[in-house]
Scaffold this active site. Structure first.
Site, mmCIF file in Angstrom:
data_model
loop_
_atom_site.group_PDB
_atom_site.id
_atom_site.type_symbol
_atom_site.label_atom_id
_atom_site.label_comp_id
_atom_site.label_asym_id
_atom_site.label_seq_id
_atom_site.Cartn_x
_atom_site.Cartn_y
_atom_site.Cartn_z
ATOM 1 C CG ASP A 171 -2.172 0.977 1.094
ATOM 2 O OD1 ASP A 171 -2.479 1.390 -0.245
ATOM 3 O OD2 ASP A 171 -2.729 1.485 2.080
ATOM 4 C CG HIS A 219 0.047 2.405 -9.405
ATOM 5 N ND1 HIS A 219 -0.123 2.069 -8.050
ATOM 6 C CD2 HIS A 219 -0.865 3.002 -9.790
ATOM 7 C CE1 HIS A 219 -1.156 2.383 -7.717
ATOM 8 N NE2 HIS A 219 -1.997 3.204 -8.812
ATOM 9 C CG LEU A 278 9.036 -17.072 -3.708
ATOM 10 C CD1 LEU A 278 8.803 -17.013 -2.155
ATOM 11 C CD2 LEU A 278 9.563 -15.647 -3.842
HETATM 12 C C1 IPE Z 1 -5.533 -2.699 -0.423
HETATM 13 O O1 IPE Z 1 -5.049 -1.209 -0.673
HETATM 14 C C2 IPE Z 1 -5.654 -3.284 -1.713
HETATM 15 C C3 IPE Z 1 -4.058 -3.485 -2.414
HETATM 16 C C4 IPE Z 1 -2.825 -3.071 -1.738
HETATM 17 C C5 IPE Z 1 -3.976 -4.151 -3.685
HETATM 18 P P1 IPE Z 1 -6.087 -0.302 -0.784
HETATM 19 O O2 IPE Z 1 -5.483 0.920 -0.799
HETATM 20 O O3 IPE Z 1 -7.103 -0.610 -1.821
HETATM 21 O O4 IPE Z 1 -7.030 -0.305 0.627
HETATM 22 P P2 IPE Z 1 -7.738 0.776 1.393
HETATM 23 O O5 IPE Z 1 -8.845 1.037 0.300
HETATM 24 O O6 IPE Z 1 -6.962 1.689 2.021
HETATM 25 O O7 IPE Z 1 -8.437 0.011 2.326
HETATM 26 C C1 IPE Z 2 -1.431 0.256 -3.368
HETATM 27 O O1 IPE Z 2 -1.240 1.576 -3.326
HETATM 28 C C2 IPE Z 2 -1.766 -0.232 -4.941
HETATM 29 C C3 IPE Z 2 -2.982 -0.580 -5.188
HETATM 30 C C4 IPE Z 2 -4.007 -0.777 -4.325
HETATM 31 C C5 IPE Z 2 -3.277 -0.954 -6.534
HETATM 32 P P1 IPE Z 2 -2.538 2.652 -3.449
HETATM 33 O O2 IPE Z 2 -2.457 3.115 -4.890
HETATM 34 O O3 IPE Z 2 -3.662 2.155 -2.860
HETATM 35 O O4 IPE Z 2 -1.856 3.883 -2.910
HETATM 36 P P2 IPE Z 2 -2.307 5.065 -1.695
HETATM 37 O O5 IPE Z 2 -2.862 4.054 -0.664
HETATM 38 O O6 IPE Z 2 -3.498 5.584 -2.190
HETATM 39 O O7 IPE Z 2 -1.303 5.878 -1.345
HETATM 40 MG MG MG Z 3 -4.155 2.487 -0.763
#
Ligand code: IPE
Ligand code: IPE
Ligand code: MG
Length: 253
Positions: free
Chosen positions: A21, A38, A132
């Site tokens: 995240d 990303h 792995l």
């Molecule tokens: C969880 O992250 C999903 C992934 C890392 C793929 P999100 O950014 O979507 O989660 P929330 O919305 O903060 O809970």
């Molecule tokens: C995690 O990073 C990647 C995915 C959920 C695909 P985020 O895109 O959720 O990044 P934040 O949480 O908005 O910073």
């Molecule tokens: Mg996120």
């Protein structure tokens, strides 16, 4: 001593699950748009996959896209799907070289056809690898997984293959996407959020949870080793008392 040397190789988790995240917030901090985060996150994926393979972790599950993530702006979803295809194409040789076996969990059919094709090929090309196991959670929802398991079991009962009194943990687990993998012992979530976000809810009944403020694109091998060291200091009691656990440990030395 460096961090890696401090990690006890005899007390490694078999299975690490990660919620990657913070890509968007990390990018904003750099004055860039979310998609840049990303792209950079892929570098962390490569680092952590290699680190896990090197140290001897057997299973690594990465939460790459949740079913709820489909609700994001179309441009971001499209960019993520394109990144997925390009990354798999680019990394396949490295996966093969490192003896990594790729698996996918989630609502596979909801992914764009090109992603499905690329992922199928990559799984096929790595299926005889013995190092792995890299499990990508894509279009994944733990609640959906559990409901699907219940539905599959109901169908088997309806068809006379199973009786209700036969249902036990083993039968239930056999119907989850993760039936071939052990439960994770350690779950890492980056980026300072203290929640599970619909990830491996059944499988994480006794998983040790580790949260770090580091955003995913900044997460490097040393951050992983720190998580492992933290995990190794914990006492996993599974409902028993500390005295029982200590006694058991002493009997095994
Ligand atoms: C969880 O992250 C999903 C992934 C890392 C793929 P999100 O950014 O979507 O989660 P929330 O919305 O903060 O809970
Ligand atoms: C995690 O990073 C990647 C995915 C959920 C695909 P985020 O895109 O959720 O990044 P934040 O949480 O908005 O910073
Ligand atoms: Mg996120």
């Amino acid at each position: 001593m460096n961090l890696l040397e401090s990690v006890d190789r005899c007390k490694l988790p078999k299975h690490i699950a990660i919620i990657m995240d913070g890509n968007g917030r990390w990018a904003k901090e750099q004055g860039q748009d979310r998609v840049y985060g990303h792209y950079e996150g892929v570098i962390s994926v490569r680092e952590i996959v290699n680190a896990c393979a090197e140290i001897g972790i057997q299973y690594l599950t990465l939460y790459a896209f949740s079913t709820e993530n489909w609700k994001r702006p179309k441009e971001e979803v499209d960019a993520l799907m394109e990144l997925l295809v390009n990354t798999i194409r680019k990394e396949i040789e490295e996966l093969k070289k490192n003896n990594v076996k790729l698996h996918i969990i989630g609502d596979f059919k909801s992914l764009p056809a090109i992603c499905q094709q690329e992922l199928n090929e990559a799984c096929e090309m790595t299926k005889t690898n013995t190092g792995l196991n890299l499990i990508l959670a894509l279009s994944y929802s733990s609640r959906q997984e559990i409901v699907e398991a219940a539905r599959n079991i109901a169908i088997k009962i309806q068809q006379g293959e199973l009786k209700p009194e036969d249902i036990n943990f083993q039968i239930f687990e056999n119907n989850l996407y993760t039936s071939a993998f052990p439960d994770p012992e350690l779950m890492i979530r980056t980026s300072g959020e203290y929640r599970i976000s619909n990830y491996l809810l059944y499988q994480m009944a006794y998983t040790e949870l580790y949260f770090t403020d580091v955003h995913w694109p900044a997460f490097r091998k040393d951050n992983l080793y720190e998580a492992l060291l933290n995990y190794q200091q914990r006492e996993r009691r599974f409902g028993k008392t500390s005295e029982q656990i200590q006694k058991n440990l002493n009997q095994h030395v």
